[in-house]
Design a protein around this motif. Structure first.
Motif, short mmCIF file in Angstrom:
data_model
loop_
_atom_site.label_atom_id
_atom_site.label_comp_id
_atom_site.label_asym_id
_atom_site.label_seq_id
_atom_site.Cartn_x
_atom_site.Cartn_y
_atom_site.Cartn_z
N LEU A 181 0.84 -1.20 -0.11
CA LEU A 181 -0.08 0.11 -0.22
C LEU A 181 0.76 1.39 0.04
O LEU A 181 1.83 1.14 0.66
CB LEU A 181 -0.74 -0.06 1.28
CG LEU A 181 -1.96 -1.26 1.37
CD1 LEU A 181 -2.68 -1.00 2.61
CD2 LEU A 181 -3.09 -1.23 0.27
N GLU A 182 0.56 2.31 -0.64
CA GLU A 182 1.15 3.43 -0.69
C GLU A 182 0.40 4.58 -0.12
O GLU A 182 -0.76 4.95 -0.65
CB GLU A 182 1.42 3.87 -2.40
CG GLU A 182 2.26 5.08 -2.39
CD GLU A 182 2.73 5.47 -3.73
OE1 GLU A 182 2.92 6.70 -4.29
OE2 GLU A 182 2.75 4.42 -4.70
N PHE A 183 0.86 5.13 0.68
CA PHE A 183 0.17 6.22 1.58
C PHE A 183 0.40 7.48 0.71
O PHE A 183 1.51 7.78 0.24
CB PHE A 183 0.60 6.41 3.01
CG PHE A 183 0.23 5.12 3.62
CD1 PHE A 183 -0.70 4.19 3.21
CD2 PHE A 183 0.82 4.51 4.88
CE1 PHE A 183 -0.91 2.91 3.93
CE2 PHE A 183 0.62 3.60 5.63
CZ PHE A 183 -0.30 2.80 5.10
N SER A 184 -0.64 8.49 1.29
CA SER A 184 -0.41 9.94 0.51
C SER A 184 0.59 10.81 1.24
O SER A 184 0.67 11.76 0.95
CB SER A 184 -1.88 10.29 0.40
OG SER A 184 -2.72 10.39 1.51
N ILE A 185 0.79 10.26 2.74
CA ILE A 185 1.63 11.21 3.38
C ILE A 185 3.05 10.65 3.30
O ILE A 185 3.52 9.59 2.55
CB ILE A 185 1.25 11.07 5.06
CG1 ILE A 185 1.50 9.57 5.34
CG2 ILE A 185 -0.17 11.62 5.00
CD1 ILE A 185 1.32 9.42 6.89
N CYS A 213 4.69 10.62 19.14
CA CYS A 213 3.88 10.49 20.41
C CYS A 213 3.87 8.93 21.04
O CYS A 213 3.25 9.06 22.06
CB CYS A 213 2.42 11.05 20.17
SG CYS A 213 1.59 10.25 18.72
N GLY A 214 4.22 8.31 20.26
CA GLY A 214 4.18 6.81 21.02
C GLY A 214 3.07 5.93 20.27
O GLY A 214 3.10 4.69 20.72
N VAL A 215 2.10 6.81 19.84
CA VAL A 215 0.72 5.92 19.58
C VAL A 215 0.34 6.34 18.06
O VAL A 215 0.34 7.67 17.87
CB VAL A 215 -0.51 6.02 20.48
CG1 VAL A 215 -1.68 5.36 19.85
CG2 VAL A 215 -0.13 5.73 21.88
N LEU A 216 0.40 5.36 17.10
CA LEU A 216 -0.04 5.81 15.76
C LEU A 216 -1.27 4.69 15.39
O LEU A 216 -0.98 3.42 15.33
CB LEU A 216 1.20 5.50 14.93
CG LEU A 216 0.82 5.99 13.34
CD1 LEU A 216 0.18 7.10 13.26
CD2 LEU A 216 2.08 5.96 12.67
N ARG A 217 -2.33 5.05 14.94
CA ARG A 217 -3.46 4.21 14.40
C ARG A 217 -3.81 4.63 13.06
O ARG A 217 -4.05 5.98 12.78
CB ARG A 217 -4.51 4.34 15.34
CG ARG A 217 -4.25 3.42 16.49
CD ARG A 217 -5.61 3.46 17.58
NE ARG A 217 -5.41 2.51 18.74
CZ ARG A 217 -4.75 2.90 19.70
NH1 ARG A 217 -4.39 4.47 19.87
NH2 ARG A 217 -4.54 2.14 20.89
N ILE A 218 -3.59 3.89 12.18
CA ILE A 218 -3.84 4.13 10.69
C ILE A 218 -5.27 3.44 10.23
O ILE A 218 -4.97 2.27 10.21
CB ILE A 218 -2.83 4.04 9.79
CG1 ILE A 218 -1.40 4.65 9.92
CG2 ILE A 218 -3.13 4.16 8.09
CD1 ILE A 218 -0.32 4.57 9.29
N SER A 219 -6.10 4.12 9.86
CA SER A 219 -7.49 3.35 9.58
C SER A 219 -7.53 3.75 8.12
O SER A 219 -7.83 4.76 7.49
CB SER A 219 -8.61 3.94 10.46
OG SER A 219 -8.33 3.62 11.62
N ARG A 241 -7.58 11.68 12.12
CA ARG A 241 -7.63 12.58 11.24
C ARG A 241 -7.46 12.23 9.86
O ARG A 241 -6.82 11.35 9.30
CB ARG A 241 -6.74 13.80 11.23
CG ARG A 241 -6.51 14.36 12.77
CD ARG A 241 -5.70 15.30 12.97
NE ARG A 241 -4.18 15.01 12.84
CZ ARG A 241 -3.39 14.55 13.68
NH1 ARG A 241 -3.84 14.23 14.93
NH2 ARG A 241 -2.06 14.26 13.22
N LYS A 242 -8.22 12.84 8.87
CA LYS A 242 -8.39 12.20 7.50
C LYS A 242 -7.16 12.83 6.89
O LYS A 242 -6.84 14.13 7.06
CB LYS A 242 -9.49 12.72 6.65
CG LYS A 242 -9.73 12.28 5.42
CD LYS A 242 -11.20 12.81 4.70
CE LYS A 242 -10.96 12.19 3.39
NZ LYS A 242 -12.31 12.51 2.68
N VAL A 243 -6.21 12.25 6.26
CA VAL A 243 -4.94 12.57 5.74
C VAL A 243 -4.85 12.41 4.24
O VAL A 243 -3.68 12.55 3.52
CB VAL A 243 -3.79 12.12 6.40
CG1 VAL A 243 -3.89 12.82 7.70
CG2 VAL A 243 -3.80 10.74 6.49
#
Length: 246
Positions: A115-119, A130-136, A162-164
């Protein structure tokens, strides 16, 4: 012998014999009464024992029925999600788009999901500080309902709520395979892959950064799947989860 004596001798024995007979009969009646009273007590005791047995049997039957109902309830519970272990690699050029790769075997250069992300990679690194990352990754398109999750081409991407932008599924290129082959000996770690300072590399966004680790793959249903980072012992408690939701 006078008549009086004759009458006395003939009548008195009748009285004397009747008296012992009466006294002998009395014990018989008493014994009969005692036997009847004992019999009644036995009957009462037997009735009480039967009542106890019936109450015990009723209680056991109710417990068995309750256990059967509980077993039926447990059998009707939905099955637990299945879990497995995969190799997950996040990589990309420092100022380019970041990619997420899933492999069942780190020694192979062919990913099962890419998968290629847009960020950008720098943006992702900042989010992870921040220590916590959740990608939906969510797909609401009705025409994709029958597609397998790994075959959906475009996802709406959310990072910590947040929508990115979007995430796109794509095939691995020769360059992707070369990167995976370079780090195939790495089971857990992060670093930078050195490259030649050519004009092409500069256009791509600089050097390649990567982070590789084991992920727990959870299959919730045909419409949900997630990957959760597993931190080895004595490593930072980084929480990273990626969800695919349809």
């Amino acid at each position: 012998m006078t008549k009086i004596d004759f009458l006395r001798r003939s009548i008195c024995p009748c009285f004397f014999s009747s008296s012992p007979a009466t006294s002998a009969a009395a014990p018989t009646n008493t014994t009969t009464k005692k036997r009847m009273s004992v019999s009644l007590r036995d009957d009462i005791q037997e009735d009480q024992d039967k009542q106890r047995e019936e109450s015990t049997t009723t209680t056991e039957t109710e417990e068995e029925e309750e256990e059967i109902v509980n077993n039926d309830h447990r059998q009707q519970l939905p099955p637990r999600p299945s879990k497995s272990m995969v190799i997950g690699t996040i990589y990309g050029h420092r100022h380019g788009r970041v990619l997420f790769c899933i492999q069942h075997d780190r020694l192979t250069s062919r990913p099962s999901l890419l998968l290629e992300f847009s960020i950008t990679t720098n943006h992702l690194v900042k989010e992870m500080q921040c220590g916590v990352l959740r990608i939906s990754l969510k797909c609401d398109r009705l025409d994709m309902r029958t597609y397998p999750l790994h075959s959906i081409p475009v996802w709406t991407m959310y990072c910590n709520g947040r929508k990115v932008g979007f995430a796109v599924r794509r095939r691995a290129t020769d360059k992707d395979r070369q990167i995976l082959k370079t780090i195939q000996s790495v089971s857990f770690g992060a670093g930078i892959i050195p490259n030649d300072p050519t004009e092409e590399e500069k256009k791509d966004g600089g050097e390649v950064m990567y982070m590789r680790a084991s992920y727990e793959r959870v299959l919730g249903s045909s419409d949900s799947e997630s990957f959760h980072l597993l931190n080895p012992v004595d490593c930072s408690d980084q929480e990273l989860s990626i969800f695919l939701i349809r």
